[in-house]
Design a protein around this motif. Structure first.
Motif, PDB file in Angstrom:
ATOM      1  N   ARG A  47       0.818  -1.217   0.000  1.00 33.07           N
ATOM      2  CA  ARG A  47       0.000   0.000   0.000  1.00 33.07           C
ATOM      3  C   ARG A  47       0.855   1.272   0.000  1.00 33.07           C
ATOM      4  N   THR A  48       2.149   1.121  -0.232  1.00 31.17           N
ATOM      5  CA  THR A  48       3.054   2.277  -0.244  1.00 31.17           C
ATOM      6  C   THR A  48       2.603   3.340  -1.234  1.00 31.17           C
ATOM      7  N   GLY A  49       2.234   2.935  -2.450  1.00 30.24           N
ATOM      8  CA  GLY A  49       1.801   3.905  -3.453  1.00 30.24           C
ATOM      9  C   GLY A  49       0.530   4.621  -3.044  1.00 30.24           C
ATOM     10  N   GLU A  50      -0.424   3.887  -2.526  1.00 27.61           N
ATOM     11  CA  GLU A  50      -1.690   4.472  -2.077  1.00 27.61           C
ATOM     12  C   GLU A  50      -1.460   5.507  -0.971  1.00 27.61           C
TER      13      GLU A  50
ATOM     14  N   ASN B 118      10.596   5.220  -5.065  1.00 25.18           N
ATOM     15  CA  ASN B 118       9.816   4.989  -3.859  1.00 25.18           C
ATOM     16  C   ASN B 118       9.903   3.500  -3.517  1.00 25.18           C
ATOM     17  N   GLY B 119       9.392   3.128  -2.343  1.00 24.63           N
ATOM     18  CA  GLY B 119       9.388   1.724  -1.979  1.00 24.63           C
ATOM     19  C   GLY B 119       9.601   1.501  -0.502  1.00 24.63           C
ATOM     20  N   GLY B 120      10.139   0.340  -0.155  1.00 29.94           N
ATOM     21  CA  GLY B 120      10.379  -0.002   1.237  1.00 29.94           C
ATOM     22  C   GLY B 120      10.932  -1.412   1.360  1.00 29.94           C
ATOM     23  N   VAL B 121      11.590  -1.686   2.479  1.00 24.80           N
ATOM     24  CA  VAL B 121      12.187  -2.995   2.743  1.00 24.80           C
ATOM     25  C   VAL B 121      11.870  -3.392   4.181  1.00 24.80           C
ATOM     26  N   VAL B 122      11.418  -4.629   4.363  1.00 27.19           N
ATOM     27  CA  VAL B 122      11.244  -5.191   5.695  1.00 27.19           C
ATOM     28  C   VAL B 122      12.444  -6.086   5.992  1.00 27.19           C
ATOM     29  N   VAL B 123      12.973  -5.994   7.212  1.00 30.27           N
ATOM     30  CA  VAL B 123      14.097  -6.839   7.604  1.00 30.27           C
ATOM     31  C   VAL B 123      13.678  -7.738   8.763  1.00 30.27           C
TER      32      VAL B 123
ATOM     33  N   GLY C 287      11.632  -2.766  10.696  1.00 30.49           N
ATOM     34  CA  GLY C 287      11.838  -3.982  11.454  1.00 30.49           C
ATOM     35  C   GLY C 287      10.580  -4.836  11.450  1.00 30.49           C
ATOM     36  N   ASN C 288      10.740  -6.150  11.480  1.00 30.16           N
ATOM     37  CA  ASN C 288       9.575  -7.031  11.366  1.00 30.16           C
ATOM     38  C   ASN C 288       8.632  -6.949  12.562  1.00 30.16           C
ATOM     39  N   THR C 289       9.098  -6.378  13.681  1.00 33.58           N
ATOM     40  CA  THR C 289       8.252  -6.295  14.867  1.00 33.58           C
ATOM     41  C   THR C 289       6.995  -5.462  14.637  1.00 33.58           C
ATOM     42  N   PHE C 290       7.031  -4.563  13.664  1.00 37.40           N
ATOM     43  CA  PHE C 290       5.866  -3.717  13.394  1.00 37.40           C
ATOM     44  C   PHE C 290       4.698  -4.496  12.805  1.00 37.40           C
ATOM     45  N   PHE C 291       4.949  -5.697  12.334  1.00 33.68           N
ATOM     46  CA  PHE C 291       3.915  -6.447  11.634  1.00 33.68           C
ATOM     47  C   PHE C 291       3.547  -7.753  12.348  1.00 33.68           C
ATOM     48  N   LEU C 292       4.012  -7.921  13.575  1.00 33.67           N
ATOM     49  CA  LEU C 292       3.715  -9.141  14.305  1.00 33.67           C
ATOM     50  C   LEU C 292       2.237  -9.233  14.669  1.00 33.67           C
ATOM     51  N   GLY C 293       1.577  -8.086  14.833  1.00 30.82           N
ATOM     52  CA  GLY C 293       0.163  -8.089  15.187  1.00 30.82           C
ATOM     53  C   GLY C 293      -0.774  -7.968  14.008  1.00 30.82           C
ATOM     54  N   GLY C 294      -0.234  -8.009  12.794  1.00 28.60           N
ATOM     55  CA  GLY C 294      -1.062  -7.880  11.606  1.00 28.60           C
ATOM     56  C   GLY C 294      -0.595  -6.724  10.745  1.00 28.60           C
ATOM     57  N   GLU C 295      -1.416  -6.357   9.771  1.00 29.94           N
ATOM     58  CA  GLU C 295      -1.058  -5.251   8.883  1.00 29.94           C
ATOM     59  C   GLU C 295      -0.880  -3.963   9.689  1.00 29.94           C
ATOM     60  N   ASN C 296       0.050  -3.138   9.241  1.00 29.19           N
ATOM     61  CA  ASN C 296       0.347  -1.890   9.945  1.00 29.19           C
ATOM     62  C   ASN C 296       0.684  -0.822   8.910  1.00 29.19           C
ATOM     63  N   THR C 297      -0.337  -0.155   8.424  1.00 26.22           N
ATOM     64  CA  THR C 297      -0.097   0.918   7.454  1.00 26.22           C
ATOM     65  C   THR C 297       0.264   2.226   8.148  1.00 26.22           C
ATOM     66  N   GLY C 298       0.030   2.305   9.465  1.00 23.43           N
ATOM     67  CA  GLY C 298       0.391   3.506  10.192  1.00 23.43           C
ATOM     68  C   GLY C 298       1.879   3.765  10.172  1.00 23.43           C
ATOM     69  N   VAL C 299       2.682   2.710  10.381  1.00 20.99           N
ATOM     70  CA  VAL C 299       4.130   2.893  10.357  1.00 20.99           C
ATOM     71  C   VAL C 299       4.607   3.229   8.945  1.00 20.99           C
TER      72      VAL C 299
ATOM     73  N   ALA D  40       2.860   5.005   6.787  1.00 18.20           N
ATOM     74  CA  ALA D  40       2.548   6.425   6.644  1.00 18.20           C
ATOM     75  C   ALA D  40       3.597   7.283   7.353  1.00 18.20           C
ATOM     76  N   HIS D  41       4.040   6.846   8.528  1.00 13.40           N
ATOM     77  CA  HIS D  41       5.035   7.595   9.290  1.00 13.40           C
ATOM     78  C   HIS D  41       6.343   7.723   8.503  1.00 13.40           C
ATOM     79  N   GLU D  42       6.861   6.597   8.022  1.00 11.99           N
ATOM     80  CA  GLU D  42       8.155   6.635   7.328  1.00 11.99           C
ATOM     81  C   GLU D  42       8.058   7.317   5.967  1.00 11.99           C
ATOM     82  N   LEU D  43       6.915   7.176   5.299  1.00 11.85           N
ATOM     83  CA  LEU D  43       6.757   7.878   4.021  1.00 11.85           C
ATOM     84  C   LEU D  43       6.652   9.383   4.243  1.00 11.85           C
ATOM     85  N   ALA D  44       6.004   9.811   5.326  1.00 13.65           N
ATOM     86  CA  ALA D  44       5.932  11.248   5.615  1.00 13.65           C
ATOM     87  C   ALA D  44       7.321  11.840   5.810  1.00 13.65           C
ATOM     88  N   HIS D  45       8.234  11.031   6.338  1.00  9.20           N
ATOM     89  CA  HIS D  45       9.607  11.499   6.503  1.00  9.20           C
ATOM     90  C   HIS D  45      10.275  11.829   5.171  1.00  9.20           C
ATOM     91  N   GLN D  46       9.780  11.285   4.078  1.00  7.28           N
ATOM     92  CA  GLN D  46      10.400  11.615   2.798  1.00  7.28           C
ATOM     93  C   GLN D  46      10.300  13.117   2.533  1.00  7.28           C
TER      94      GLN D  46
END
Length: 464
Positions: A265-268, A285-290, A308-320, A322-328
């Motif tokens: 959902r990065t583009g959206e 644009n884009g992103g990498v999970v480690v 980091g993969n910890t952001f997605f342990l509880g399911g989808e997380n588009t909030g993070v 949005a946070h990192e894309l806003a930093h662009q």
């Protein structure tokens, strides 16, 4: 002597005189560039005496032994008459250094590479440094911020990541955000290993059992925003908004899991943030999970955030996302001049999460603000968080509340005009809090100095 002859002698004498503009300039007095950029929080980060235009890295990496070697070509311009200058380089050894093609003297002093060219470099003159170097890179430790820099994963690969300092663990650099520069990387690794980095992907080719990957970031970038991620990854490549979109998830994680779905959902999310902040500022644009337990954070590495993969342990997380894309916009394109003003980065990125939540039909920005405002500990101000609290709640949550309070103070029309004007005016540049306050005062048509003093520097709950 006749009058005519006298005038002739006088003219000949004047012809032989120099005008003030033609007087010879005094010889330059060469001196050493400073061994730090002078940041109030981290005085020894970065260096003085020059301004870098670009880094061009040509590297080989062997995951099984964690051996890194190659050359860094650095183009720069002297900002003083330089007798010598420093580059930041931690834990690696320079075997040869040239300045404008001539061999230069170099020596390691802690995490500094001190370079003395054969002749001084005059203020304002461009010059090129080529450093041949190698060794086994490793992380750097900060007493309050933990581990960052080069993290080897054994035979699985490596990750170079971290804030406020990381680049110096894998290439010679002026490691401070005030000196932004373009960045290109060519890295050779064993065939079957992927390499992800910043910017636009180039062609990669395989020969003799090794593959060379190429990446290029043509917009000026703060050094801590550089990254390289090496290992086994599922790479998804395409285009969005007319620019390359590259996302990647480790093969150790599910192909259709919450991390992959969130990155998809990065583009959206980028499209939405453009409506709030103005045009996306980079060519890719884009992103990498480690998948590395040492990385329990996400970082806005330019044009390709790392999560980091910890952001997605509880399911989808588009909030993070949005946070990192806003930093662009806030932190990458419009970067800090000094680390003290980090609330400008994190406050706006936090607020972007709130805006995305509202856009997604979840909590509104006002509802999130109200929750934070009621429960927050106001004793820690974000305007001067100190190095120990550089990534504390005040910088993020109180920073986000400051942004929302400003919106309520001046109204939506003035607020979004301010934000879009700010990102446009300072694109590819560096800023301070003082500059932002001046811009906000102009947008409001009145002084907001008291407002910012209460929200950024006060130690009690600001009045709404």
């Amino acid at each position: 002597m006749s009058r005519r002859a006298g005038w002739l002698v006088l003219l000949l004498m004047l012809a032989g005189c120099s005008t003030p503009e033609e007087q010879p300039k005094p010889a330059p007095v060469f001196s050493a560039g400073a061994d730090g950029a002078g940041d109030p929080y981290y005085p020894k980060y970065g260096n003085g005496g020059y301004d870098v235009a670009g880094y061009d890295l040509d590297l080989d990496y062997e995951p099984s032994s964690n051996e890194l070697s190659g050359t860094a070509t650095i183009t720069a311009t002297a900002t003083q008459d330089l007798s010598r200058f420093n580059l930041d380089l931690a834990g690696l050894t320079a075997s040869a250094v040239t300045v404008d093609g001539a061999a230069a003297t170099s020596k390691a002093e802690g995490a500094e590479l001190v370079i003395t060219p054969t002749t001084g470099i005059v203020n304002g003159r461009p010059f090129t440094v080529v450093v041949t170097y190698g060794g086994k890179p490793g992380p750097t430790e900060n007493d309050t911020l933990g581990t960052s820099g080069w993290l080897s994963s054994g035979t699985a690969g490596a990750i170079a990541l971290g804030q406020p300092e990381s680049a110096s663990t894998w290439f010679p650099v002026n490691d401070h955000p005030s000196d932004k520069a373009t960045f290109t990387l060519a890295m050779s690794v064993p065939e079957g290993v992927e390499v992800l980095s910043n910017g636009v992907p180039g062609a990669h080719e395989t020969s003799g059992g090794r593959t060379t990957w190429r990446w290029s970031e043509t917009s000026p970038m703060a050094s801590y925003l550089s990254t390289v991620v090496i290992g086994q990854y599922r790479i998804t490549s395409g285009t969005h908004g007319g620019r390359p979109m590259v996302t990647a998830v480790p093969e150790s994680m599910p192909e259709d899991g919450p991390a992959a779905k969130s990155l998809a959902r990065t583009g959206e999310i980028t499209d939405f943030l453009e409506t709030q902040f103005g045009p996306y500022p980079f060519a890719a644009n884009g992103g990498v999970v480690v998948d590395d337990e040492r990385i329990r954070y996400a970082l806005e590495t330019q044009s390709r955030p790392v999560y980091g993969n910890t952001f997605f342990l509880g399911g989808e997380n588009t909030g993070v996302v949005a946070h990192e894309l806003a930093h662009q916009w806030f932190g990458d394109s419009v970067a800090l001049t000094r680390w003290q003003d980090i609330w400008l980065n994190e406050g706006f990125a936090t607020y972007a999460e709130w805006l995305w939540s509202e856009h997604s039909g979840e909590q509104t920005a006002q509802e999130i603000f109200d929750e934070r405002y009621r429960a927050f500990n106001w004793s820690e101000p974000p305007g001067d968080p100190t190095p120990r609290r550089l990534f504390g709640e005040a910088v993020y949550q109180r920073g986000g509340m400051t942004v929302h309070a400003l919106r309520k103070e001046i109204g939506d029309e003035a607020f979004f005009k301010l934000v879009k004007g700010w990102t446009a005016e300072h694109r590819d540049g560096n800023v301070t809090t003082a500059q932002f306050i001046t811009a906000a005062n102009t947008a409001a048509g009145r002084s907001l100095d008291g407002f910012f003093e209460a929200w950024l520097n006060g130690t009690s709950r600001p009045k709404i």
